[in-house]
Structures are given as C-alpha cells and as structure tokens.
Design an enzyme around this catalytic site. Structure first.
Site, PDB file in Angstrom:
ATOM      1  N   ASP A 297     -19.768 -28.216  -1.578  1.00 59.95           N
ATOM      2  CA  ASP A 297     -20.293 -27.478  -2.723  1.00 59.95           C
ATOM      3  C   ASP A 297     -20.859 -26.156  -2.224  1.00 59.95           C
ATOM      4  OD1 ASP A 297     -21.182 -26.928  -5.367  1.00 59.95           O
ATOM      5  OD2 ASP A 297     -23.198 -27.563  -4.818  1.00 59.95           O
ATOM      6  N   SER A 298     -21.125 -25.268  -3.157  1.00 60.11           N
ATOM      7  CA  SER A 298     -21.772 -24.010  -2.798  1.00 60.11           C
ATOM      8  C   SER A 298     -23.220 -24.235  -2.382  1.00 60.11           C
ATOM      9  CB  SER A 298     -21.740 -23.050  -3.994  1.00 60.11           C
ATOM     10  OG  SER A 298     -22.483 -23.602  -5.060  1.00 60.11           O
TER      11      SER A 298
ATOM     12  N   TYR B  92     -21.634 -19.156  -5.855  1.00 61.20           N
ATOM     13  CA  TYR B  92     -20.199 -18.857  -5.874  1.00 61.20           C
ATOM     14  C   TYR B  92     -19.780 -18.240  -7.220  1.00 61.20           C
ATOM     15  CZ  TYR B  92     -18.798 -21.438  -1.595  1.00 61.20           C
ATOM     16  OH  TYR B  92     -18.596 -21.854  -0.308  1.00 61.20           O
ATOM     17  N   GLY B  93     -20.518 -18.597  -8.261  1.00 62.49           N
ATOM     18  CA  GLY B  93     -20.150 -18.220  -9.631  1.00 62.49           C
ATOM     19  C   GLY B  93     -19.680 -16.784  -9.830  1.00 62.49           C
TER      20      GLY B  93
ATOM     21  N   CYS C  15     -17.699 -28.987  -6.743  1.00 62.28           N
ATOM     22  CA  CYS C  15     -18.125 -27.681  -7.244  1.00 62.28           C
ATOM     23  C   CYS C  15     -17.036 -27.215  -8.203  1.00 62.28           C
ATOM     24  CB  CYS C  15     -18.240 -26.724  -6.052  1.00 62.28           C
ATOM     25  SG  CYS C  15     -18.499 -24.992  -6.509  1.00 62.28           S
ATOM     26  N   ASN C  16     -17.444 -26.895  -9.418  1.00 61.54           N
ATOM     27  CA  ASN C  16     -16.459 -26.488 -10.416  1.00 61.54           C
ATOM     28  C   ASN C  16     -15.826 -25.144 -10.092  1.00 61.54           C
ATOM     29  OD1 ASN C  16     -16.559 -28.297 -13.146  1.00 61.54           O
ATOM     30  ND2 ASN C  16     -18.474 -28.412 -12.037  1.00 61.54           N
ATOM     31  N   THR C  17     -16.651 -24.201  -9.618  1.00 60.49           N
ATOM     32  CA  THR C  17     -16.127 -22.871  -9.316  1.00 60.49           C
ATOM     33  C   THR C  17     -15.057 -22.977  -8.220  1.00 60.49           C
ATOM     34  OG1 THR C  17     -18.392 -22.112  -9.714  1.00 60.49           O
ATOM     35  CG2 THR C  17     -16.837 -20.502  -8.833  1.00 60.49           C
TER      36      THR C  17
ATOM     37  N   GLU D  20     -31.264 -24.028  -7.462  1.00 62.07           N
ATOM     38  CA  GLU D  20     -31.347 -23.812  -6.021  1.00 62.07           C
ATOM     39  C   GLU D  20     -32.752 -23.380  -5.590  1.00 62.07           C
ATOM     40  OE1 GLU D  20     -29.252 -24.320  -3.484  1.00 62.07           O
ATOM     41  OE2 GLU D  20     -27.479 -24.941  -4.593  1.00 62.07           O
TER      42      GLU D  20
ATOM     43  N   CYS E   2     -20.558 -27.562 -14.152  1.00 60.95           N
ATOM     44  CA  CYS E   2     -21.079 -27.060 -12.881  1.00 60.95           C
ATOM     45  C   CYS E   2     -21.907 -28.206 -12.325  1.00 60.95           C
ATOM     46  CB  CYS E   2     -21.938 -25.818 -13.113  1.00 60.95           C
ATOM     47  SG  CYS E   2     -22.829 -25.292 -11.617  1.00 60.95           S
ATOM     48  N   THR E   3     -21.678 -28.525 -11.065  1.00 63.39           N
ATOM     49  CA  THR E   3     -22.353 -29.718 -10.526  1.00 63.39           C
ATOM     50  C   THR E   3     -23.856 -29.519 -10.353  1.00 63.39           C
ATOM     51  OG1 THR E   3     -21.682 -29.075  -8.282  1.00 63.39           O
ATOM     52  CG2 THR E   3     -20.297 -30.671  -9.435  1.00 63.39           C
TER      53      THR E   3
END
Lengths: 273, 273
Positions: A10-11, A42-43, A73-75, A152, A184-185
C-alpha cells in the site's frame, strides 16, 4: 499447499485495513506488508508514477519470496494491476473487482456511490468494473483528496476529520445512493464518521475486506493455501518512512503489537521525490 | 472478455440451485446446464464411477464451447474436481471449497455440521477442507441418502419429506452445531424443512450459492467475464433422462420457463447402468 507468506502493499497504513481482515479470515497465513509512506499520498500522482512505485514495492516483496501479491491500495490497483499480473509469476489481486462485485450484490435501488483518491476516481476503474457487469446501475464517483492525509496523520477520529468528511460527502446529499464503496483502503479507518454522515440506511462496502474473500478463493483454486500443520512464519511489516507513526496506527488498528522495519530507500533503489 | 457460456453439471436437478444464484448474481452470463438424471443418484456410486460420469458430462459441455466449468454437485466435486482441473484447458470450480470457506466465516462456536450424499461424506472432502483452514473446529458429518430421491421425485415439500428430514437430522440433536453446510446441491430445495428441524439459530450454508461468488471472482481474475455490450446467447438446459419432470422442477425453482433438451445417451457415448 504453499507455506510462503502473502504479500500486501500500500502507499501507507491504509492497506492494514485489508491485513486486518486477512488476520481474521486467514489466521494460518503469514503476511508480509509494505507501506510506501515516504512517497504517499499516491492519489495525486500520475498513473505512470504510481505504476513505477508499485513495481518497486512488488519487487521488494518478491525478494522476500511471497506466493501471492495483494495490491491493498485502490490507486495502485487502478494504475498497476494489469501490469503486475502480466509481469509476476504469482497470482496478483487488486481491491477494485472485489469491491465492485460486493456493491452490486448489496444495492437494491441500483444507485451506487464510490469514493476514492483522485487517481482512482480519475481512472474510472470502479465505474468500468461495475457497469461492465450491469449497465443499468447509476454510479456516482467522488474524489476525496483530504481523507488519506487525515488517516496518515493519525487524526482519523478527530473533530477535524468529522468536519472534513461531512463537508466532502455533501456531494451525495441528493444522489439517493443506497450503497457507498470505500474505494480507498485508508477509508475504513474513517468508517464510523462516514456512516454517520451518510446515514445508517446506506451500506458501506469495504473493498479491502471484500478482497480477502477473493484471496481465500484463489488460495483454494491454485491449491496454495498454507498447510495447517506447518508452523506459521512470523508476519513482517515494512515501511519506507520512519516506523514510529506506522507502528502506532498499526498496533491500534490491528490490536496487536506491530514493530515495523524500515525498508531503506537506498537499499530498495527507490526514488523519493 | 469472453462471451462464451459457463457450463454447469450435476447428477440431476440439484445443480439448478447453483444456476439460480448465477442467474441472480451474473445476469449477463450465458449458462449451459446438464443434469445426468438417467444415472442418478451419484451418492451411492463409487468415486471411480462418479469420476467417469463427470468426465463424460464435462466432455459434453466442452463440445458446446464453454469458458468455465462449474461442478454443481458435491459428490462429483469430491470425486472428480482434481481430475477435471488437470485435464481441461478452462477454469474448473467445485462447490466444496466455497461452502467450507463460508461455514468457517459464519460459525461462532466452531461446531459445524455437514450433510451430504454417501459419496461426499465418505470422501471427507468437507472435513478436510474445513480442518485444513482451522484445525480447532469440530465437524460433524452425516450422510443423508434419502434426500436426493425426495427432490428428484418432486416431493421436496411433501409431508413425507418433512418426516424423513426430521428423522434423519435427529443425529444433530446433541451436537450443538451453530452452522450446517448443505453439502449437496439438491438440499436447498429442502431448505425450509431443514431450517425448521434444525431451529432458526442454526445458520444454513448453501454451498452452491456460495460457489457463484467464487465463479464471479474467477471471471474477473482471468478477465473472462462477458462483455455487457455483447448479446447474451440463449441459456440451454440438457438432461440425460426424459425432460418432463426436469422441466417441471426447473421452471418452478428458477421461476422461468425451462424447456430442456434431451442429451441422448447414445450420442454422448454415455453408458447407463
């Protein structure tokens, strides 16, 4: 039968919402996780850049000898799933298809909302996945660039978070969606606030959690689930930033003590910008 | 993207409980179904024989050019899944893994009952699948050889059915299971009676219905879901016996008019015994 670990990337800490579900549903499996906190979010990045970062993360996990890769991670799923599926010799699973399937199963009025990062929403990955299965559904997508930083920075249950979420989701006021995909996770950490703002009649789909159902199905399909007699090797967590804040959120969210290792940028040949 | 049909095979009408779920969850996909009514029940047969019959059914469907095969029969899954997965160039999915996963997800007290045909229960396929994922679970398995004939003779909501089900399931009286796997695709037709006998506190797992979740995941994973723009080719139903009783049960169960074609034994090189 394959006793190697499953890799998750993931980011940042968002992918831990997927890991939490893995710990619940697949208690025997070993988990290696890496969060790219040094380069999040990342978005807002271009899909080319996200694809490149994703490939680096995947390479890091491949060197640890994983049997399956979950892009938690969706992105990154939107940008890099096809690429990584093609390049890696192991099964690679993203979070968008499972989330889309779950939304279609749950909706009654066929009006589905999707929230995600700018990258995910711009990619139209959810819309495409949902409409390819049922073109009669209405999909309303909204980028929520302020949500990941809230999580975050460990402010996900603060009054600020409540205000930001309420303001952002005002978009859905007259959309009459009965299902909202947390695309988005990171967002499941904001779930109580999101549910409160949307109202209890709206069903929230946690794409990451849904993904573990697919992981489990593919472990069986490829016959690579862990042998219940084999000893479970220790789970391992890595972050590209300083582990302190990661450990704090991870320990809180997973309800276990997490001591992440720093995945050093220079060792990984990762570039920070 | 692959617009070919998904093949479903069963010993008789039981597999239609899986098809019903496919019609609901995957409305765009085309379905070819074959029931081997001329040779049912499979339950008391040897696994060698069931494997042979399953291969013949699979060959019949492969000639119709399917993109995926669902063994919508627990007995045939237990006997032939590995064999067919190895031999066929398309994904092959059985009903036992999905049912086992669902049971593990649902149980709270970790006491799971499994009912199925003699063949399925003798194979210990459910026990093996469940315990390989969580060896702390207690599994209580019971063969119910009288259930399939009740369904195939269209008596599944008769007073006789109620009596037979109540007597058979007495086995579970002191087992304290909170979850019961319907480990035969015929059993969902007896579901109201089974639920009544077991009590509303026991969760019934319909393996067949759970299987469609896996089918859907694999359609996405292999990128072979049907294109929503493509025209849906007509579903087709085949039975190796006279279609009359098949059509009656199928039309009732699926709530659509089904006119099955006879798959002639001599054309299929199938042997009846």
């Amino acid at each position: 039968m394959d006793n190697r670990a499953i890799g998750f990337m993931d980011s940042g800490v968002g992918g831990l919402t997927v890991v939490r579900e893995a710990l619940r549903q697949l208690p025997l499996e070993s988990i290696y996780f890496i969060g790219d906190q040094a380069r999040l979010p990342y978005g807002p990045r271009s899909s080319t850049e996200v694809r490149k970062f994703s490939e680096q993360m995947a390479t890091f996990l491949m060197k640890k000898d994983i049997k399956m890769l979950v892009i938690a991670c969706n992105t990154a799923t939107a940008a890099a799933l096809e690429d990584l599926k093609e390049k890696l010799p192991i099964p690679v699973i993203g979070v968008i298809s499972p989330g889309s399937r779950a939304a279609l199963k749950v909706t009654r009025n066929r009006r589905i909302g999707v929230i995600g990062t700018e990258g995910t929403i711009k990619s139209k990955a959810y819309e495409t996945a949902i409409l390819s299965k049922d073109s009669s559904v209405q999909v309303y997508s909204l980028a929520c660039p302020k949500f990941v930083p809230l999580v975050e920075s460990n402010e996900y249950d603060s009054p600020v978070a409540k205000k930001v979420v309420a303001e952002t989701l005002r978009y859905f006021e007259n959309k009459d969606v009965d299902t909202l995909v947390l695309g988005c996770t990171h967002y499941p950490l904001l779930r109580p606030i999101i549910q409160d703002v949307m109202g209890s009649q709206v069903k929230l789909i946690d794409s990451g959690a849904e993904t573990i159902g697919t992981v489990s199905a593919l472990l069986d399909y490829f016959d690579i689930a862990k042998n219940s007699n084999g000893e479970k090797s220790k789970d391992a967590y890595y972050t590209t930033a300083a582990p302190k804040s990661f450990n704090q959120i991870a320990s809180q969210w997973l309800q276990i003590k997490v001591a992440a290792q720093k995945a050093r940028i220079d060792q990984l040949h990762l570039e920070v910008n």
